[in-house]
Design a protein around this motif. Structure first.
Motif, PDB file in Angstrom:
ATOM      1  N   ALA A 155     -45.974  26.530  -9.838  1.00 26.05           N
ATOM      2  CA  ALA A 155     -44.556  26.815  -9.574  1.00 26.05           C
ATOM      3  C   ALA A 155     -44.208  26.588  -8.104  1.00 26.05           C
ATOM      4  O   ALA A 155     -43.081  26.230  -7.773  1.00 26.05           O
ATOM      5  N   VAL A 156     -45.169  26.786  -7.222  1.00 22.26           N
ATOM      6  CA  VAL A 156     -44.899  26.636  -5.790  1.00 22.26           C
ATOM      7  C   VAL A 156     -44.724  25.177  -5.392  1.00 22.26           C
ATOM      8  O   VAL A 156     -43.859  24.841  -4.592  1.00 22.26           O
ATOM      9  N   LYS A 157     -45.553  24.297  -5.992  1.00 18.49           N
ATOM     10  CA  LYS A 157     -45.415  22.904  -5.560  1.00 18.49           C
ATOM     11  C   LYS A 157     -44.595  22.038  -6.503  1.00 18.49           C
ATOM     12  O   LYS A 157     -44.274  20.898  -6.169  1.00 18.49           O
TER      13      LYS A 157
ATOM     14  N   PRO B 197     -41.496  20.279  -8.423  1.00 14.71           N
ATOM     15  CA  PRO B 197     -40.131  19.998  -7.974  1.00 14.71           C
ATOM     16  C   PRO B 197     -39.237  21.175  -8.357  1.00 14.71           C
ATOM     17  O   PRO B 197     -39.373  21.720  -9.456  1.00 14.71           O
ATOM     18  N   LYS B 198     -38.342  21.561  -7.440  1.00 12.32           N
ATOM     19  CA  LYS B 198     -37.581  22.795  -7.661  1.00 12.32           C
ATOM     20  C   LYS B 198     -36.749  22.782  -8.947  1.00 12.32           C
ATOM     21  O   LYS B 198     -36.549  23.813  -9.570  1.00 12.32           O
ATOM     22  N   TRP B 199     -36.241  21.620  -9.330  1.00 11.31           N
ATOM     23  CA  TRP B 199     -35.399  21.609 -10.536  1.00 11.31           C
ATOM     24  C   TRP B 199     -36.168  22.002 -11.789  1.00 11.31           C
ATOM     25  O   TRP B 199     -35.578  22.482 -12.755  1.00 11.31           O
ATOM     26  N   THR B 200     -37.493  21.853 -11.785  1.00 11.97           N
ATOM     27  CA  THR B 200     -38.240  22.240 -12.988  1.00 11.97           C
ATOM     28  C   THR B 200     -38.339  23.765 -13.110  1.00 11.97           C
ATOM     29  O   THR B 200     -38.851  24.282 -14.087  1.00 11.97           O
ATOM     30  N   LEU B 201     -37.847  24.483 -12.093  1.00 16.56           N
ATOM     31  CA  LEU B 201     -37.900  25.950 -12.151  1.00 16.56           C
ATOM     32  C   LEU B 201     -36.606  26.545 -12.705  1.00 16.56           C
ATOM     33  O   LEU B 201     -36.448  27.749 -12.786  1.00 16.56           O
ATOM     34  N   LEU B 202     -35.664  25.682 -13.089  1.00 19.00           N
ATOM     35  CA  LEU B 202     -34.340  26.183 -13.457  1.00 19.00           C
ATOM     36  C   LEU B 202     -34.231  26.735 -14.881  1.00 19.00           C
ATOM     37  O   LEU B 202     -33.180  27.225 -15.270  1.00 19.00           O
TER      38      LEU B 202
ATOM     39  N   SER C 208     -37.618  34.701 -13.830  1.00 15.01           N
ATOM     40  CA  SER C 208     -36.442  34.275 -13.074  1.00 15.01           C
ATOM     41  C   SER C 208     -35.174  34.696 -13.800  1.00 15.01           C
ATOM     42  O   SER C 208     -34.187  35.067 -13.168  1.00 15.01           O
TER      43      SER C 208
END
Lengths: 142, 154
Positions: A62-64, A66-71, B42
């Motif tokens: 989750a840290v590395k 791409p940020k959009w995959t955390l949405l 989240s």
């Protein structure tokens, strides 16, 4: 092997209906947003335990990533909120039909173009027919 | 006003598809349980803010409601776990169509028997036809998907 994935998806839908019916009752007592919050909060605890005992993947990705995959989590909340807001205005029937049609059309577009990192599968006749049959089925239910 | 609401819900459906696609992508690197956990964590954070500002109910009433109403959380967890497991294997559209069919079939059954204090809506001719069309949709999506996969591996 692919059969299992279809069965899982069918079960997921079945589970969602039970969940919806039960949470409908809970929502009357504690409120709708509060019900969603309860679901996510206690769900996190259950999954935390599942992860401790059975997690084989890499949460640290989750840290590395791409940020959009955390949405994923936020989008789930947007979905829920849109339903909560619109049901009192247009009713459950129209809400569900609109949600599902949005979902079906967007799924087709995502898969056709391979957006959001999904595998690219071209749209074909059968898939369009499947979506049309679904829309007919929906209209008949409500 | 209500047209606007319908468009808004339509957007809700779009975000749901985007969610299954994004989670499918993330799970390929991070794992199914990990992706589900992250989605729930989240989601909890965002909902905490929403409840604080817009919550009109009473979260604490949780302690007084019948326990069966609380058990739905296990179903919520299973739902996401199943979806995240299926998307990488059969793709976004097949997963979504199949989920919706499962949902509608059980929805019709719940309505018919009036389980969980829901309104009783009997299984009538229209609903039988609706079930028939769902079966047709399931058949087409299975066929269509099989063809796409064969085309890719050919």
């Amino acid at each position: 092997m692919r059969y299992i994935s279809y069965i899982l998806a069918l079960l997921a839908g079945a589970v969602l209906s039970f969940e919806g019916a039960i949470y409908g009752e809970l929502g009357k007592t504690i409120g709708k947003l509060e019900t969603s919050f309860y679901n996510f909060f206690v769900g996190s605890i259950i999954l935390g335990l599942l992860w401790l005992f059975f997690g084989k993947g890499k949460l640290s990705y989750a840290v590395k990533a791409p940020k959009w995959t955390l949405l994923g989590g936020v989008l789930g909340v947007v979905y829920l909120t849109s339903i909560v807001i619109s049901v009192p205005f247009v009713g459950v029937g129209i809400t569900m039909v609109a949600v599902i049609i949005g979902q079906l059309i967007m799924s087709m577009v995502i898969e056709h173009y391979g957006w959001l990192g999904s595998k690219k599968f071209r749209i074909n006749k059968e898939k369009v027919l499947a979506v049309i049959s679904m829309i007919i089925a929906l209209i008949l239910v409500y | 006003m209500s047209i606007l609401m319908i468009l808004f819900t339509f957007l809700g459906g779009i975000t749901l598809s985007a969610q299954s696609a994004i989670n499918g992508t993330f799970s390929r690197k991070a794992g199914t349980i990990e992706t589900t956990l992250l989605t729930f964590l989240s989601g909890t954070l965002f909902l905490a803010i929403l409840v604080l500002f817009f919550g009109q109910g009473n979260v604490l009433a949780i302690l007084e409601v019948p326990k069966w109403q609380l058990s739905a959380v296990f179903l919520g967890v299973l739902f996401l776990l199943f979806i995240i497991a299926a998307v990488p294997k059969i793709g976004v559209i097949a997963t979504n169509i199949t989920v919706i069919i499962g949902q509608l079939v059980i929805g019709i059954v719940i309505d018919h028997f009036g389980w969980f204090n829901s309104l009783v809506i009997n299984l009538d001719m229209k609903r039988y036809f609706s079930l028939l069309f769902m079966m047709i949709a399931l058949y087409f999506i299975y066929k269509g998907n099989k063809r796409s996969i064969e085309e890719i591996s050919a």
